[in-house]
Design a protein around this motif. Structure first.
Motif, PDB file in Angstrom:
ATOM      1  N   GLN A  58      10.440  -3.442   0.894  1.00 33.74           N
ATOM      2  CA  GLN A  58      11.206  -2.375   1.529  1.00 33.74           C
ATOM      3  C   GLN A  58      12.454  -2.001   0.735  1.00 33.74           C
ATOM      4  N   SER A  59      13.024  -2.937  -0.004  1.00 38.18           N
ATOM      5  CA  SER A  59      14.165  -2.574  -0.848  1.00 38.18           C
ATOM      6  C   SER A  59      13.708  -1.644  -1.968  1.00 38.18           C
ATOM      7  N   TYR A  60      12.525  -1.881  -2.488  1.00 42.36           N
ATOM      8  CA  TYR A  60      11.993  -0.970  -3.514  1.00 42.36           C
ATOM      9  C   TYR A  60      11.702   0.403  -2.904  1.00 42.36           C
ATOM     10  N   GLN A  61      11.171   0.421  -1.686  1.00 46.14           N
ATOM     11  CA  GLN A  61      10.906   1.692  -1.017  1.00 46.14           C
ATOM     12  C   GLN A  61      12.222   2.436  -0.753  1.00 46.14           C
ATOM     13  N   MET A  62      13.250   1.719  -0.358  1.00 43.94           N
ATOM     14  CA  MET A  62      14.566   2.338  -0.151  1.00 43.94           C
ATOM     15  C   MET A  62      15.080   2.941  -1.455  1.00 43.94           C
ATOM     16  N   TYR A  63      14.934   2.210  -2.536  1.00 44.34           N
ATOM     17  CA  TYR A  63      15.346   2.714  -3.846  1.00 44.34           C
ATOM     18  C   TYR A  63      14.616   4.011  -4.165  1.00 44.34           C
ATOM     19  N   ARG A  64      13.304   4.016  -3.948  1.00 44.05           N
ATOM     20  CA  ARG A  64      12.514   5.226  -4.222  1.00 44.05           C
ATOM     21  C   ARG A  64      12.961   6.396  -3.356  1.00 44.05           C
ATOM     22  N   ALA A  65      13.168   6.145  -2.067  1.00 48.37           N
ATOM     23  CA  ALA A  65      13.560   7.214  -1.148  1.00 48.37           C
ATOM     24  C   ALA A  65      14.937   7.764  -1.496  1.00 48.37           C
ATOM     25  N   ALA A 114       0.835  -1.205   0.000  1.00 49.52           N
ATOM     26  CA  ALA A 114       0.000   0.000   0.000  1.00 49.52           C
ATOM     27  C   ALA A 114       0.872   1.258   0.000  1.00 49.52           C
ATOM     28  N   ASP A 115       2.020   1.202   0.671  1.00 48.37           N
ATOM     29  CA  ASP A 115       2.920   2.355   0.730  1.00 48.37           C
ATOM     30  C   ASP A 115       3.593   2.650  -0.607  1.00 48.37           C
ATOM     31  N   LEU A 116       3.508   1.740  -1.548  1.00 51.99           N
ATOM     32  CA  LEU A 116       4.092   2.008  -2.868  1.00 51.99           C
ATOM     33  C   LEU A 116       3.390   3.176  -3.550  1.00 51.99           C
ATOM     34  N   GLN A 117       2.191   3.500  -3.091  1.00 51.60           N
ATOM     35  CA  GLN A 117       1.438   4.625  -3.655  1.00 51.60           C
ATOM     36  C   GLN A 117       1.810   5.954  -2.998  1.00 51.60           C
ATOM     37  N   ARG A 118       2.547   5.906  -1.902  1.00 48.57           N
ATOM     38  CA  ARG A 118       2.941   7.131  -1.207  1.00 48.57           C
ATOM     39  C   ARG A 118       3.942   7.913  -2.034  1.00 48.57           C
ATOM     40  N   PRO A 119       3.904   9.231  -1.919  1.00 44.67           N
ATOM     41  CA  PRO A 119       4.936  10.027  -2.591  1.00 44.67           C
ATOM     42  C   PRO A 119       6.311   9.712  -2.003  1.00 44.67           C
ATOM     43  N   ALA A 120       7.324   9.769  -2.837  1.00 42.14           N
ATOM     44  CA  ALA A 120       8.676   9.396  -2.409  1.00 42.14           C
ATOM     45  C   ALA A 120       9.204  10.314  -1.318  1.00 42.14           C
ATOM     46  N   ASP A 121       8.726  11.541  -1.243  1.00 46.49           N
ATOM     47  CA  ASP A 121       9.219  12.451  -0.211  1.00 46.49           C
ATOM     48  C   ASP A 121       8.709  12.106   1.182  1.00 46.49           C
ATOM     49  N   SER A 122       7.716  11.249   1.272  1.00 44.92           N
ATOM     50  CA  SER A 122       7.175  10.880   2.584  1.00 44.92           C
ATOM     51  C   SER A 122       7.655   9.505   3.058  1.00 44.92           C
ATOM     52  N   ILE A 123       8.591   8.913   2.323  1.00 47.52           N
ATOM     53  CA  ILE A 123       9.139   7.608   2.708  1.00 47.52           C
ATOM     54  C   ILE A 123      10.276   7.825   3.696  1.00 47.52           C
ATOM     55  N   SER A 124      10.268   7.057   4.768  1.00 46.99           N
ATOM     56  CA  SER A 124      11.343   7.124   5.762  1.00 46.99           C
ATOM     57  C   SER A 124      12.412   6.094   5.416  1.00 46.99           C
ATOM     58  N   PRO A 125      13.587   6.561   4.984  1.00 51.02           N
ATOM     59  CA  PRO A 125      14.659   5.598   4.673  1.00 51.02           C
ATOM     60  C   PRO A 125      15.072   4.763   5.887  1.00 51.02           C
ATOM     61  N   SER A 126      15.057   5.346   7.079  1.00 53.26           N
ATOM     62  CA  SER A 126      15.456   4.569   8.250  1.00 53.26           C
ATOM     63  C   SER A 126      14.425   3.482   8.565  1.00 53.26           C
ATOM     64  N   GLN A 127      13.146   3.793   8.409  1.00 50.01           N
ATOM     65  CA  GLN A 127      12.120   2.765   8.628  1.00 50.01           C
ATOM     66  C   GLN A 127      12.214   1.674   7.575  1.00 50.01           C
ATOM     67  N   SER A 128      12.358   2.074   6.328  1.00 49.49           N
ATOM     68  CA  SER A 128      12.476   1.080   5.254  1.00 49.49           C
ATOM     69  C   SER A 128      13.730   0.241   5.430  1.00 49.49           C
ATOM     70  N   GLY A 129      14.818   0.880   5.856  1.00 46.73           N
ATOM     71  CA  GLY A 129      16.057   0.147   6.085  1.00 46.73           C
ATOM     72  C   GLY A 129      15.930  -0.867   7.212  1.00 46.73           C
ATOM     73  N   ALA A 130      15.243  -0.470   8.276  1.00 42.61           N
ATOM     74  CA  ALA A 130      15.047  -1.386   9.400  1.00 42.61           C
ATOM     75  C   ALA A 130      14.181  -2.569   8.982  1.00 42.61           C
ATOM     76  N   LEU A 131      13.111  -2.310   8.246  1.00 39.52           N
ATOM     77  CA  LEU A 131      12.257  -3.405   7.786  1.00 39.52           C
ATOM     78  C   LEU A 131      12.975  -4.291   6.784  1.00 39.52           C
ATOM     79  N   LEU A 132      13.783  -3.691   5.922  1.00 36.94           N
ATOM     80  CA  LEU A 132      14.580  -4.467   4.969  1.00 36.94           C
ATOM     81  C   LEU A 132      15.550  -5.380   5.713  1.00 36.94           C
ATOM     82  N   ALA A 133      16.231  -4.842   6.700  1.00 42.29           N
ATOM     83  CA  ALA A 133      17.194  -5.644   7.472  1.00 42.29           C
ATOM     84  C   ALA A 133      16.496  -6.782   8.208  1.00 42.29           C
TER      85      ALA A 133
END
Length: 121
Positions: free
Chosen positions: A99-106, A50-69
């Motif tokens: 989350q890796s895709y979200q990290m890429y976007r962020a 669902a978060d794939l629809q969020r604008p890239a400026d509202s993605i938290s790299p630290s949250q995505s990184g933690a979930l990716l890890a």
């Protein structure tokens, strides 16, 4: 609480069809946390999709990184424990992939903003 659980499982043991008995009695089957934890973790995957629809400026790299890890760590763990838990593996791989895709976007967005700022100077 344990008595309620054991009584419930004993009652369900009697009504589970013979065809489903191997799944029901499996060491990672519905009678164990090895079954329910991955099932409920699919909620993280759904939220990530669902978060794939969020604008890239509202993605938290630290949250995505933690979930990716955690997705990668638990994927590995699920293959070294006994019994191997392939449902835990699959849900954690999906968490890691989303989350890796979200990290890429962020990170792409942050690089675009840096490039834009440096070109305006």
């Amino acid at each position: 609480m344990s008595a309620i659980y054991h009584n419930t499982m004993a009652a369900l043991d009697k009504i589970v069809p013979p065809k489903l008995q191997p799944l029901w009695t499996h060491p990672a089957g519905p009678k164990t946390v090895f079954f329910w934890a991955p099932l409920f973790k699919w909620g993280l995957v759904i939220a990530g999709i669902a978060d794939l629809q969020r604008p890239a400026d509202s993605i938290s790299p630290s949250q995505s990184g933690a979930l990716l890890a955690t997705g990668l760590i638990w994927s590995r763990y699920s293959l070294v424990i006994i019994p191997k838990n392939y449902s835990l593996f699959s849900v954690n791989m999906f968490v890691a992939l989303t989350q890796s895709y979200q990290m890429y976007r962020a990170l792409s967005y942050q690089n675009q903003m840096k490039n834009k700022a440096s070109s305006e100077k």
